[in-house]
Design a protein around this motif. Structure first.
Motif, PDB file in Angstrom:
ATOM      1  N   LEU A 195       0.817  -1.215   0.000  1.00  0.00           N
ATOM      2  CA  LEU A 195       0.000   0.000   0.000  1.00  0.00           C
ATOM      3  C   LEU A 195       0.850   1.263   0.000  1.00  0.00           C
ATOM      4  CD1 LEU A 195      -2.908  -0.780   2.508  1.00  0.00           C
ATOM      5  CD2 LEU A 195      -2.992  -0.758   0.013  1.00  0.00           C
ATOM      6  N   GLY A 196       2.111   1.142   0.426  1.00  0.00           N
ATOM      7  CA  GLY A 196       2.994   2.299   0.414  1.00  0.00           C
ATOM      8  C   GLY A 196       3.703   2.590   1.717  1.00  0.00           C
ATOM      9  N   ALA A 197       3.513   1.757   2.740  1.00  0.00           N
ATOM     10  CA  ALA A 197       4.223   1.976   3.999  1.00  0.00           C
ATOM     11  C   ALA A 197       5.729   1.792   3.802  1.00  0.00           C
ATOM     12  CB  ALA A 197       3.718   1.016   5.067  1.00  0.00           C
ATOM     13  N   ALA A 198       6.512   2.697   4.358  1.00  0.00           N
ATOM     14  CA  ALA A 198       7.965   2.585   4.290  1.00  0.00           C
ATOM     15  C   ALA A 198       8.504   1.718   5.416  1.00  0.00           C
ATOM     16  CB  ALA A 198       8.606   3.965   4.349  1.00  0.00           C
ATOM     17  N   GLU A 199       7.797   1.713   6.551  1.00  0.00           N
ATOM     18  CA  GLU A 199       8.176   0.903   7.710  1.00  0.00           C
ATOM     19  C   GLU A 199       6.911   0.324   8.338  1.00  0.00           C
ATOM     20  OE1 GLU A 199      10.792   2.859  10.593  1.00  0.00           O
ATOM     21  OE2 GLU A 199      10.956   4.549   9.184  1.00  0.00           O
TER      22      GLU A 199
END
Length: 329
Positions: A195-199
Motif C-alpha cells: 500500500l505504500g508503507a515505508a516501515e
C-alpha cells in the motif's frame, strides 16, 4: 402488492436483548426523506460491526436498518439538487444509527446528506473507499492545514491494516510521505508495504502506558485506536507536530499528560466524519479522486454479497478483516 426488497433489521426486545435478521421491506417501510436511492453498493465499517453485534450503543432507534454509507442511483427526488438517474454517495449523518441505513436495496434520505459520485468512479469504487477512506482523507487534509507536509518528517498510521489505516497509508504514500504503519497483525506487513508503507512496527510498541514524553519519532500521524496507543503516539511526536484522531477502536480514554502539548507544541486534531459540512465532504471526495491510486482499491478491498454482511460485521469487530469490505447489491 408492492415490490419487496431485502434488508437487515436490528431489533431489541423488552429485556433490551438485541437480535438481527434479514427481512423483506417495501418502500412504504422507509423513513422520511426527499430522495429515494437504489443502493448499488455499500460497505461494512467498524461502526457497522458494532451496530450489528451490539457491542457498542451505535443504534439509537429501534428497530433499525444499519449501514452508515452507500453509493447508488436516485430513483425519486423532490430535492432541487437531485434528479432521477443521478449517481450519489452518502456517508454519516446518523444514517445506520438513527435513520434507516444502507443495508437494504433502497434508502430514503435527505438530499442535503448526499454528494455526487466523482467522475470516473463506480459505486463499487466509492464503497471500497467508503466512510473509512473518506475519514482518512479528512485526517490527511487536517494534517496539511496544520503544515504537516512530507518534508516535515515521517508520519505514523495506527490500526494500519483496518479500513481507515489502509486508505490513509495509500493516500499519504501517494502524496510523498514516509509512512510508518503500526499493526497488531505482523502477517499483514507485506500488504501494508504494498500500500505504500515505508516501515511497519508492532502495535506492542505503542500499547503500554505512555511516558509523558518519549523519543521524537514522527512529525504527524493518523490514529484510529485511541487510549494508550494515542497517548504513546502523542508522546513520540516531534516539536510542532500534529496527530489527527479519528477513531477509538481500542477505547475512549486518553491516559496522557499535558506534556506533549505544552513542552513540544504538539496538536491533537479531532476528525469527525458524521456531521462534516457538505463543502468539506465535496472537497474530501474531490481529493480522493485526485490523490488515491484507484488501482490500489483492489488490493485494499474485497467484495461480498448481501448475505455476507452479518458475518463480516462480526469479523470486523473481532479484528479478522483487513482493509475494506465492499457489498455489491
Amino acid at each position: 402488492m408492492s415490490d419487496t426488497f431485502k434488508a437487515i433489521l436490528v431489533s431489541r426486545d423488552a429485556e433490551k436483548k438485541q437480535s438481527v435478521e434479514i427481512v423483506d421491506l417495501t418502500e412504504a417501510d422507509l423513513m422520511e426523506g426527499d430522495v429515494t436511492v437504489a443502493v448499488e453498493a455499500t460497505t461494512v465499517n467498524y461502526k457497522d460491526g458494532l451496530a450489528i453485534t451490539g457491542k457498542a450503543p451505535v443504534v439509537r432507534r429501534w428497530p433499525l436498518v444499519p449501514g452508515i454509507d452507500f453509493a447508488g442511483t436516485v430513483i425519486e427526488s423532490s430535492h432541487p439538487d437531485w434528479r432521477k438517474g443521478d449517481k450519489v454517495i452518502l456517508n454519516g449523518w446518523g444514517v445506520g444509527e438513527t435513520h434507516y441505513g444502507a443495508f437494504a436495496a433502497r434508502a430514503r434520505v435527505k438530499g442535503d446528506w448526499l454528494v455526487p459520485l466523482p467522475d470516473g468512479m463506480s459505486p463499487h469504487d466509492a464503497m471500497a473507499v467508503g466512510t473509512a477512506g473518506y475519514t482518512a482523507m479528512l485526517a490527511v487534509m487536517a494534517l496539511e492545514r496544520h503544515g504537516i507536509v512530507p518534508d516535515r518528517g515521517p508520519v505514523v498510521v495506527t490500526g494500519a491494516a483496518g479500513g481507515v489505516g489502509s486508505v490513509a497509508i495509500s493516500i499519504l504514500s501517494t502524496l510523498g510521505y514516509h509512512v510508518i504503519a503500526s499493526t497488531g497483525r505482523n502477517a499483514e506487513s507485506p500488504y501494508l508495504i504494498d500500500l505504500g508503507a515505508a516501515e511497519v512496527i508492532s502495535r506492542d510498541e505503542l500499547s503500554q502506558p505512555a511516558k509523558p514524553l518519549a523519543k521524537e519519532r514522527w512529525a504527524g500521524g493518523v490514529d484510529s485506536v485511541g487510549t494508550h496507543t494515542l497517548a504513546n503516539v502523542l508522546s513520540m511526536t516531534s516539536y510542532g507536530g500534529a496527530i489527527a484522531a479519528c477513531g477509538l477502536a481500542g477505547g475512549m480514554d486518553l491516559p496522557t499528560s499535558a506534556a506533549p502539548f505544552i513542552l513540544r507544541g504538539v496538536s491533537l486534531l479531532g476528525i469527525d466524519s458524521v456531521m462534516a459540512p457538505k463543502a468539506v465532504r465535496l472537497e474530501a471526495w474531490r481529493r480522493i479522486g485526485a490523490d488515491l491510486d484507484l488501482k490500489k482499491l483492489s488490493t485494499l478491498s474485497r467484495s461480498i454479497g448481501f448475505d455476507g454482511i452479518i458475518d463480516a460485521a462480526r469479523d470486523i469487530v473481532e479484528g479478522r478483516i483487513r482493509g475494506r469490505v465492499v457489498v455489491d447489491l
